[in-house]
Motif scaffolding. Sequence first.
Motif, PDB file in Angstrom:
ATOM      1  N   ALA A 117       0.829  -1.202   0.000  1.00  0.00           N
ATOM      2  CA  ALA A 117       0.000   0.000   0.000  1.00  0.00           C
ATOM      3  C   ALA A 117       0.865   1.254   0.000  1.00  0.00           C
ATOM      4  O   ALA A 117       0.630   2.195  -0.775  1.00  0.00           O
ATOM      5  CB  ALA A 117      -0.927  -0.011   1.208  1.00  0.00           C
ATOM      6  N   ILE A 118       1.881   1.275   0.871  1.00  0.00           N
ATOM      7  CA  ILE A 118       2.753   2.448   0.966  1.00  0.00           C
ATOM      8  C   ILE A 118       3.531   2.647  -0.326  1.00  0.00           C
ATOM      9  O   ILE A 118       3.660   3.773  -0.826  1.00  0.00           O
ATOM     10  CB  ILE A 118       3.685   2.297   2.181  1.00  0.00           C
ATOM     11  CG1 ILE A 118       2.865   2.330   3.478  1.00  0.00           C
ATOM     12  CG2 ILE A 118       4.747   3.389   2.189  1.00  0.00           C
ATOM     13  CD1 ILE A 118       3.641   2.004   4.720  1.00  0.00           C
ATOM     14  N   ASP A 119       4.021   1.547  -0.910  1.00  0.00           N
ATOM     15  CA  ASP A 119       4.764   1.636  -2.166  1.00  0.00           C
ATOM     16  C   ASP A 119       3.876   2.113  -3.312  1.00  0.00           C
ATOM     17  O   ASP A 119       4.368   2.714  -4.277  1.00  0.00           O
ATOM     18  CB  ASP A 119       5.372   0.277  -2.523  1.00  0.00           C
ATOM     19  CG  ASP A 119       6.516  -0.113  -1.591  1.00  0.00           C
ATOM     20  OD1 ASP A 119       7.011   0.773  -0.859  1.00  0.00           O
ATOM     21  OD2 ASP A 119       6.896  -1.305  -1.583  1.00  0.00           O
ATOM     22  N   ALA A 120       2.575   1.849  -3.203  1.00  0.00           N
ATOM     23  CA  ALA A 120       1.631   2.285  -4.235  1.00  0.00           C
ATOM     24  C   ALA A 120       1.195   3.729  -4.052  1.00  0.00           C
ATOM     25  O   ALA A 120       0.390   4.241  -4.835  1.00  0.00           O
ATOM     26  CB  ALA A 120       0.401   1.368  -4.231  1.00  0.00           C
ATOM     27  N   GLY A 121       1.731   4.381  -3.026  1.00  0.00           N
ATOM     28  CA  GLY A 121       1.397   5.787  -2.803  1.00  0.00           C
ATOM     29  C   GLY A 121       0.115   6.001  -2.020  1.00  0.00           C
ATOM     30  O   GLY A 121      -0.412   7.118  -1.985  1.00  0.00           O
ATOM     31  N   ILE A 122      -0.397   4.960  -1.386  1.00  0.00           N
ATOM     32  CA  ILE A 122      -1.614   5.072  -0.591  1.00  0.00           C
ATOM     33  C   ILE A 122      -1.216   5.445   0.842  1.00  0.00           C
ATOM     34  O   ILE A 122      -0.452   4.719   1.472  1.00  0.00           O
ATOM     35  CB  ILE A 122      -2.400   3.750  -0.588  1.00  0.00           C
ATOM     36  CG1 ILE A 122      -2.821   3.381  -2.007  1.00  0.00           C
ATOM     37  CG2 ILE A 122      -3.631   3.842   0.321  1.00  0.00           C
ATOM     38  CD1 ILE A 122      -3.391   1.975  -2.146  1.00  0.00           C
ATOM     39  N   PRO A 123      -1.697   6.564   1.358  1.00  0.00           N
ATOM     40  CA  PRO A 123      -1.369   6.916   2.742  1.00  0.00           C
ATOM     41  C   PRO A 123      -1.981   5.917   3.713  1.00  0.00           C
ATOM     42  O   PRO A 123      -3.148   5.544   3.579  1.00  0.00           O
ATOM     43  CB  PRO A 123      -1.962   8.314   2.919  1.00  0.00           C
ATOM     44  CG  PRO A 123      -2.992   8.448   1.846  1.00  0.00           C
ATOM     45  CD  PRO A 123      -2.540   7.595   0.706  1.00  0.00           C
ATOM     46  N   VAL A 124      -1.183   5.485   4.684  1.00  0.00           N
ATOM     47  CA  VAL A 124      -1.615   4.456   5.633  1.00  0.00           C
ATOM     48  C   VAL A 124      -1.460   4.962   7.059  1.00  0.00           C
ATOM     49  O   VAL A 124      -0.439   5.567   7.403  1.00  0.00           O
ATOM     50  CB  VAL A 124      -0.798   3.159   5.458  1.00  0.00           C
ATOM     51  CG1 VAL A 124      -1.250   2.098   6.472  1.00  0.00           C
ATOM     52  CG2 VAL A 124      -0.917   2.623   4.032  1.00  0.00           C
ATOM     53  N   ILE A 125      -2.464   4.718   7.863  1.00  0.00           N
ATOM     54  CA  ILE A 125      -2.410   4.972   9.301  1.00  0.00           C
ATOM     55  C   ILE A 125      -2.672   3.659  10.010  1.00  0.00           C
ATOM     56  O   ILE A 125      -3.588   2.924   9.651  1.00  0.00           O
ATOM     57  CB  ILE A 125      -3.448   6.034   9.729  1.00  0.00           C
ATOM     58  CG1 ILE A 125      -3.031   7.416   9.216  1.00  0.00           C
ATOM     59  CG2 ILE A 125      -3.630   6.062  11.243  1.00  0.00           C
ATOM     60  CD1 ILE A 125      -4.025   8.523   9.526  1.00  0.00           C
ATOM     61  N   SER A 126      -1.855   3.338  11.005  1.00  0.00           N
ATOM     62  CA  SER A 126      -2.106   2.150  11.810  1.00  0.00           C
ATOM     63  C   SER A 126      -2.857   2.546  13.069  1.00  0.00           C
ATOM     64  O   SER A 126      -2.751   3.678  13.547  1.00  0.00           O
ATOM     65  CB  SER A 126      -0.810   1.419  12.160  1.00  0.00           C
ATOM     66  OG  SER A 126       0.064   2.240  12.901  1.00  0.00           O
ATOM     67  N   MET A 127      -3.613   1.591  13.609  1.00  0.00           N
ATOM     68  CA  MET A 127      -4.397   1.866  14.805  1.00  0.00           C
ATOM     69  C   MET A 127      -4.492   0.618  15.667  1.00  0.00           C
ATOM     70  O   MET A 127      -4.317  -0.501  15.180  1.00  0.00           O
ATOM     71  CB  MET A 127      -5.805   2.365  14.435  1.00  0.00           C
ATOM     72  CG  MET A 127      -6.578   1.461  13.481  1.00  0.00           C
ATOM     73  SD  MET A 127      -7.441   0.085  14.238  1.00  0.00           S
ATOM     74  CE  MET A 127      -8.830   0.943  14.947  1.00  0.00           C
ATOM     75  N   ASN A 128      -4.689   0.832  16.953  1.00  0.00           N
ATOM     76  CA  ASN A 128      -4.917  -0.222  17.935  1.00  0.00           C
ATOM     77  C   ASN A 128      -3.681  -1.070  18.206  1.00  0.00           C
ATOM     78  O   ASN A 128      -3.156  -1.058  19.304  1.00  0.00           O
ATOM     79  CB  ASN A 128      -6.115  -1.095  17.529  1.00  0.00           C
ATOM     80  CG  ASN A 128      -6.398  -2.190  18.531  1.00  0.00           C
ATOM     81  OD1 ASN A 128      -6.027  -3.344  18.332  1.00  0.00           O
ATOM     82  ND2 ASN A 128      -7.066  -1.839  19.615  1.00  0.00           N
ATOM     83  N   SER A 129      -3.220  -1.830  17.220  1.00  0.00           N
ATOM     84  CA  SER A 129      -2.078  -2.728  17.414  1.00  0.00           C
ATOM     85  C   SER A 129      -0.966  -2.386  16.430  1.00  0.00           C
ATOM     86  O   SER A 129      -1.245  -2.069  15.272  1.00  0.00           O
ATOM     87  CB  SER A 129      -2.486  -4.188  17.194  1.00  0.00           C
ATOM     88  OG  SER A 129      -3.504  -4.572  18.084  1.00  0.00           O
TER      89      SER A 129
END
Length: 328
Positions: A117-129
């Motif tokens: 996802a990150i390599d595809a340019g999609i911003p990612v946010i992690s949550m909880n774990s």
Amino acid sequence: MLQKVSRVLVSVFLLCILASCANQNSNQTTKPNTDRSNVRFVVVTHGQPADPFWSVVKKGVDQAAKDMGVKVEYQSPDRFDMAAMAHLIDAAVASRPDGLVVSIPDADALSPSIKKAIDAGIPVISMNSGNDAGKRLGVLVHVGQTEYEAGYKGGERMASEGVKYALCINHEVGNAGLDARCQGFSDALKKAGAKVDLLAVELANPTESQQRIEAALAAKPNIDGIMTLGPTGADPALNALRSKNLLGKVKIATFDLSDKVLTAIKNGELDFAIDQQQYLQGYLPVVLLTLYRENLNTVANDVVMTGPGFVTKENVDKVTDLAKKGTR
């Protein structure tokens, strides 16, 4: 540290208000002028919406989608299954969303999919774990509590109540976040001179879980404390103490909230619950992704802390009223 966290949270909410309200005129009270109807985010977690904990997360996701005027899809495997979760993340990446939110209970299993996802340019946010894994992967920010520190705080509290020999009951072995909770709990108690044993139980089988806890209590009658890592573990642990007539004799606490947990605190059966405010874990990532997409806004800290807090007999009534609304 807490002051820094508070400033971050205040900033987030101020940005939220500005993003939602700055362009409204006096006759528009609910919908911003900015049209975000084509903005689509995907949330993939390891927890199912039917679970009492994750139903609150989803409510936060849904409310943020409404407040921001964006589309959000919430997805999860039918059970704790990392292969299935990785497949959901891969499918989400292939659909090219405007942003992705993920929990990371097993970094080894999920990192390749998140990296795609990150390599595809999609911003990612992690949550909880997965705050540590998220940082290594390059997510924008992690929203949640740092699990080791939360466990440590719980251990300190139990030690202050005189616990000398405790059980840490893990209902989802393999979840790195839960492992970290137990480790922090154990370290704090051991520092105070106490002993801790770990006990694995089965998430999907509360009857068997109760039996395992009863067997541990029978084999080690000097156990005077129990920490469970969520309501799924708290229910069978409470039932085990009831069956052995040990309620009030063995200190018991849990992570996270449910109706039964809050009732047990109110009745004096549970000493406390560690609250990570999972509503915020659903709500804030949607707000932050919206602001990032529109204005490249980010927060300075690697983690936006939503916990730990403590629910005790002193504040349980207020929290119960909010829980009835599905937000705690």
